[in-house]
Design a protein around this motif. Structure first.
Motif, PDB file in Angstrom:
ATOM      1  N   ALA A   1     -17.343  59.779  34.198  1.00  0.00           N
ATOM      2  CA  ALA A   1     -16.670  60.453  33.086  1.00  0.00           C
ATOM      3  C   ALA A   1     -16.169  59.414  32.085  1.00  0.00           C
ATOM      4  CB  ALA A   1     -15.503  61.288  33.603  1.00  0.00           C
ATOM      5  N   SER A   2     -16.465  59.626  30.822  1.00  0.00           N
ATOM      6  CA  SER A   2     -16.032  58.724  29.747  1.00  0.00           C
ATOM      7  C   SER A   2     -16.259  57.258  30.103  1.00  0.00           C
ATOM      8  CB  SER A   2     -14.549  58.961  29.427  1.00  0.00           C
ATOM      9  OG  SER A   2     -14.310  60.285  29.021  1.00  0.00           O
ATOM     10  N   PRO A   3     -17.477  56.899  30.521  1.00  0.00           N
ATOM     11  CA  PRO A   3     -17.715  55.514  30.936  1.00  0.00           C
ATOM     12  C   PRO A   3     -17.529  54.544  29.765  1.00  0.00           C
ATOM     13  CG  PRO A   3     -19.797  56.677  30.660  1.00  0.00           C
ATOM     14  CD  PRO A   3     -18.715  57.710  30.536  1.00  0.00           C
ATOM     15  N   SER A   4     -16.963  53.390  30.049  1.00  0.00           N
ATOM     16  CA  SER A   4     -16.642  52.398  29.006  1.00  0.00           C
ATOM     17  C   SER A   4     -17.892  51.581  28.686  1.00  0.00           C
ATOM     18  CB  SER A   4     -15.502  51.501  29.477  1.00  0.00           C
ATOM     19  OG  SER A   4     -14.338  52.246  29.715  1.00  0.00           O
ATOM     20  N   LEU A   5     -18.860  52.225  28.030  1.00  0.00           N
ATOM     21  CA  LEU A   5     -20.099  51.540  27.683  1.00  0.00           C
ATOM     22  C   LEU A   5     -19.859  50.381  26.734  1.00  0.00           C
ATOM     23  CD1 LEU A   5     -22.590  54.518  27.128  1.00  0.00           C
ATOM     24  CD2 LEU A   5     -21.966  53.363  29.263  1.00  0.00           C
ATOM     25  N   TRP A   6     -18.763  50.410  25.993  1.00  0.00           N
ATOM     26  CA  TRP A   6     -18.461  49.374  25.016  1.00  0.00           C
ATOM     27  C   TRP A   6     -18.102  48.047  25.669  1.00  0.00           C
ATOM     28  CZ3 TRP A   6     -13.780  47.117  25.740  1.00  0.00           C
ATOM     29  CH2 TRP A   6     -12.850  47.833  26.493  1.00  0.00           C
ATOM     30  N   TRP A   7     -17.659  48.077  26.940  1.00  0.00           N
ATOM     31  CA  TRP A   7     -17.099  46.886  27.557  1.00  0.00           C
ATOM     32  C   TRP A   7     -18.136  45.750  27.584  1.00  0.00           C
ATOM     33  CZ3 TRP A   7     -18.355  43.667  31.515  1.00  0.00           C
ATOM     34  CH2 TRP A   7     -17.368  42.729  31.865  1.00  0.00           C
ATOM     35  N   GLY A   8     -17.660  44.516  27.362  1.00  0.00           N
ATOM     36  CA  GLY A   8     -18.544  43.354  27.419  1.00  0.00           C
ATOM     37  C   GLY A   8     -19.673  43.429  26.415  1.00  0.00           C
TER      38      GLY A   8
ATOM     39  N   LEU B   1     -17.860  44.216  34.957  1.00  0.00           N
ATOM     40  CA  LEU B   1     -19.131  43.647  35.391  1.00  0.00           C
ATOM     41  C   LEU B   1     -19.159  42.126  35.263  1.00  0.00           C
ATOM     42  CD1 LEU B   1     -19.635  46.665  34.935  1.00  0.00           C
ATOM     43  CD2 LEU B   1     -21.794  46.072  33.834  1.00  0.00           C
ATOM     44  N   PRO B   2     -19.897  41.469  36.149  1.00  0.00           N
ATOM     45  CA  PRO B   2     -20.103  40.034  35.982  1.00  0.00           C
ATOM     46  C   PRO B   2     -21.176  39.771  34.924  1.00  0.00           C
ATOM     47  CG  PRO B   2     -21.263  40.796  37.922  1.00  0.00           C
ATOM     48  CD  PRO B   2     -20.534  41.992  37.368  1.00  0.00           C
ATOM     49  N   TYR B   3     -20.962  38.792  34.101  1.00  0.00           N
ATOM     50  CA  TYR B   3     -22.007  38.323  33.193  1.00  0.00           C
ATOM     51  C   TYR B   3     -21.619  36.927  32.727  1.00  0.00           C
ATOM     52  CZ  TYR B   3     -19.215  39.370  28.956  1.00  0.00           C
ATOM     53  OH  TYR B   3     -18.255  39.397  27.983  1.00  0.00           O
ATOM     54  N   ASP B   4     -22.563  36.217  32.161  1.00  0.00           N
ATOM     55  CA  ASP B   4     -22.330  34.834  31.777  1.00  0.00           C
ATOM     56  C   ASP B   4     -21.193  34.744  30.776  1.00  0.00           C
ATOM     57  OD1 ASP B   4     -24.386  34.059  33.389  1.00  0.00           O
ATOM     58  OD2 ASP B   4     -25.881  33.976  31.789  1.00  0.00           O
ATOM     59  N   GLY B   5     -20.231  33.889  31.091  1.00  0.00           N
ATOM     60  CA  GLY B   5     -19.150  33.636  30.147  1.00  0.00           C
ATOM     61  C   GLY B   5     -18.047  34.662  30.159  1.00  0.00           C
ATOM     62  N   VAL B   6     -18.010  35.572  31.164  1.00  0.00           N
ATOM     63  CA  VAL B   6     -16.947  36.569  31.191  1.00  0.00           C
ATOM     64  C   VAL B   6     -15.605  35.851  31.278  1.00  0.00           C
ATOM     65  CG1 VAL B   6     -16.980  36.873  33.699  1.00  0.00           C
ATOM     66  CG2 VAL B   6     -16.132  38.700  32.255  1.00  0.00           C
ATOM     67  N   ALA B   7     -14.651  36.302  30.478  1.00  0.00           N
ATOM     68  CA  ALA B   7     -13.346  35.652  30.380  1.00  0.00           C
ATOM     69  C   ALA B   7     -12.256  36.698  30.528  1.00  0.00           C
ATOM     70  CB  ALA B   7     -13.224  34.939  29.029  1.00  0.00           C
ATOM     71  N   PRO B   8     -11.012  36.273  30.715  1.00  0.00           N
ATOM     72  CA  PRO B   8      -9.920  37.257  30.748  1.00  0.00           C
ATOM     73  C   PRO B   8      -9.859  38.063  29.464  1.00  0.00           C
ATOM     74  CG  PRO B   8      -9.184  35.123  31.563  1.00  0.00           C
ATOM     75  CD  PRO B   8     -10.551  34.914  30.985  1.00  0.00           C
ATOM     76  N   ASP B   9      -9.343  39.287  29.563  1.00  0.00           N
ATOM     77  CA  ASP B   9      -9.209  40.109  28.373  1.00  0.00           C
ATOM     78  C   ASP B   9      -8.015  39.647  27.541  1.00  0.00           C
ATOM     79  OD1 ASP B   9      -6.920  41.133  29.598  1.00  0.00           O
ATOM     80  OD2 ASP B   9      -7.787  43.084  30.035  1.00  0.00           O
ATOM     81  N   SER B  10      -7.736  40.371  26.475  1.00  0.00           N
ATOM     82  CA  SER B  10      -6.689  39.947  25.539  1.00  0.00           C
ATOM     83  C   SER B  10      -5.307  39.961  26.167  1.00  0.00           C
ATOM     84  CB  SER B  10      -6.701  40.842  24.294  1.00  0.00           C
ATOM     85  OG  SER B  10      -6.470  42.195  24.660  1.00  0.00           O
ATOM     86  N   GLN B  11      -5.145  40.641  27.299  1.00  0.00           N
ATOM     87  CA  GLN B  11      -3.868  40.663  28.003  1.00  0.00           C
ATOM     88  C   GLN B  11      -3.842  39.693  29.180  1.00  0.00           C
ATOM     89  OE1 GLN B  11      -2.166  44.661  28.537  1.00  0.00           O
ATOM     90  NE2 GLN B  11      -3.875  45.473  27.324  1.00  0.00           N
ATOM     91  N   GLY B  12      -4.843  38.830  29.248  1.00  0.00           N
ATOM     92  CA  GLY B  12      -4.867  37.809  30.282  1.00  0.00           C
ATOM     93  C   GLY B  12      -5.353  38.284  31.634  1.00  0.00           C
ATOM     94  N   ARG B  13      -5.942  39.466  31.707  1.00  0.00           N
ATOM     95  CA  ARG B  13      -6.401  40.003  32.989  1.00  0.00           C
ATOM     96  C   ARG B  13      -7.825  39.535  33.272  1.00  0.00           C
ATOM     97  NH1 ARG B  13      -4.092  45.929  31.489  1.00  0.00           N
ATOM     98  NH2 ARG B  13      -5.835  45.740  30.040  1.00  0.00           N
ATOM     99  N   ALA B  14      -8.029  38.997  34.473  1.00  0.00           N
ATOM    100  CA  ALA B  14      -9.357  38.533  34.873  1.00  0.00           C
ATOM    101  C   ALA B  14     -10.331  39.708  34.909  1.00  0.00           C
ATOM    102  CB  ALA B  14      -9.287  37.855  36.237  1.00  0.00           C
ATOM    103  N   GLN B  15     -11.594  39.418  34.610  1.00  0.00           N
ATOM    104  CA  GLN B  15     -12.635  40.432  34.578  1.00  0.00           C
ATOM    105  C   GLN B  15     -13.842  39.953  35.377  1.00  0.00           C
ATOM    106  OE1 GLN B  15     -12.524  42.621  30.464  1.00  0.00           O
ATOM    107  NE2 GLN B  15     -12.585  40.439  30.009  1.00  0.00           N
ATOM    108  N   GLY B  16     -14.748  40.880  35.673  1.00  0.00           N
ATOM    109  CA  GLY B  16     -16.036  40.510  36.230  1.00  0.00           C
ATOM    110  C   GLY B  16     -16.161  40.580  37.735  1.00  0.00           C
TER     111      GLY B  16
END
Length: 351
Positions: free
Chosen positions: A226-233, A154-169
């Motif tokens: 199924a098993s939605p990643s509610l924890w993300w962001g 999802l897009p949100y303010d300040g979204v940054a790459p994850d710990s593996q350098g993959r772009a998000q948002g």
């Protein structure tokens, strides 16, 4: 040896086949032995026949925007299953399944099977659209992980790459592509039922499915997460859920159509058992702790809580299911089984 005569009825044939399959798994019907085929030489792949293709399936690679920080071109792979025969008068229902490289073959085969039964068991068909990513030739990967991470988060303010350098948002960009490019292309090719559209996703795909529900509600009428990643962001999607609930509680804002939402998790997943071989992920665990705090503030501490809150809305029916014995990855199969039912049976009001 006397010739094998046909059985007297279909039921007799079925019982004989089952008995022989159990008793002599490597042979045909008892008493109807056939000459053994010669064993192909080791390494003689051509001797094993031709590649198998599922009936009614085709695919197309369509240009996709480059990932942030990675200027090389990429492509969305769109896989489509179309049932045989004429379309219903109202047009084909459509089931869109994320992580199409993996989940499309499962779901498309299930839908095909339901339409290929005998007349007394046959059910109405549906078009299945797999949303995947083109992989390099010869790749042994199931997903393009970088593309999947960007497209489904999802897009949100300040979204940054994850710990593996993959772009998000990039979820909104992906939804724009679906609504503005993919769906018109599909509608030009086949008669579709615009009010019989289902979106299916697992894990990050489940996160994306909920984001679509909360922010682009008119695009689909049924949502299977199924098993939605509610924890993300740090639980960003829970903020979207809270806003969605506030808008539509007590009919304050009318929904564009009646909605069905299907949320599920695995029993092993709920018990906190990590899948074999999966290493701890400190980034995810820290995000999950913050998401839990946010969830409790909104009364949405669990996926079951979210389902109950949605079910209280006018014109929304939400269903929550725990799949016994399934871990996080194992719920993919159950999501496909569930989607093959809810994406087809639009006239079954008793679900």
């Amino acid at each position: 040896m006397p010739a094998c005569s046909p059985p007297s009825s279909p039921d007799t044939a079925r019982r004989q086949w089952l008995a022989s399959a159990i008793a002599v798994p490597g042979l045909g019907l008892v008493g109807c032995a056939t000459p053994a085929a010669p064993v192909p030489p080791v390494g003689d792949n051509a001797a094993w026949g031709q590649p198998w293709h599922m009936p009614g399936v085709r695919y197309m690679d369509l240009p996709a925007p480059a990932l942030p920080g990675r200027p090389m071109p990429r492509q969305h792979r769109v896989m489509v299953y179309v049932p045989q025969g004429p379309a219903p008068a109202a047009g084909w229902p459509v089931v869109y399944v994320l992580d199409g490289n993996l989940m499309f073959p499962l779901l498309a085969q299930l839908v095909h099977n339901r339409g290929a039964r005998g007349p007394e068991l046959r059910s109405p068909g549906a078009i299945v659209v797999g949303l995947g990513h083109a992989l390099p030739p010869g790749s042994a990967e199931v997903h393009d992980r970088a593309a999947r991470t960007y497209d489904y988060t999802l897009p949100y303010d300040g979204v940054a790459p994850d710990s593996q350098g993959r772009a998000q948002g990039g979820a909104d960009q992906f939804l724009d592509w679906m609504a503005q490019q993919l769906q018109p292309r599909l509608q030009a090719a086949w008669p579709l039922a615009p009010q019989r559209q289902t979106l299916v996703g697992h894990s990050y795909g489940g996160l994306f499915t909920l984001h679509a529900l909360f922010t682009r509600t008119a695009l689909f009428q049924r949502y299977v997460a199924a098993s939605p990643s509610l924890w993300w962001g740090n639980g960003t999607v829970l903020e979207e859920a809270t806003q969605f609930l506030r808008r539509h509680q007590a009919g304050a804002s009318a929904l564009p159509s009646e909605l069905q939402v299907y949320l599920s998790q695995g029993g092993e997943e709920l018990a906190g058992r990590r899948e074999p071989g999966r290493a701890p992920n400190p980034e995810r665990e820290a995000s999950a702790r913050q998401a839990q705090t946010r969830a409790q503030q909104h009364g949405l501490a669990t996926v079951a809580d979210l389902s109950q809150a949605l079910d209280r809305l006018p014109r929304v029916r939400s269903h929550y299911q725990v799949w016994p014995g399934a871990n996080h990855g194992g719920t993919q199969l159950y999501a496909c089984l569930q989607a093959a039912r809810v994406g087809l049976d639009w006239d079954d009001a008793a679900r």
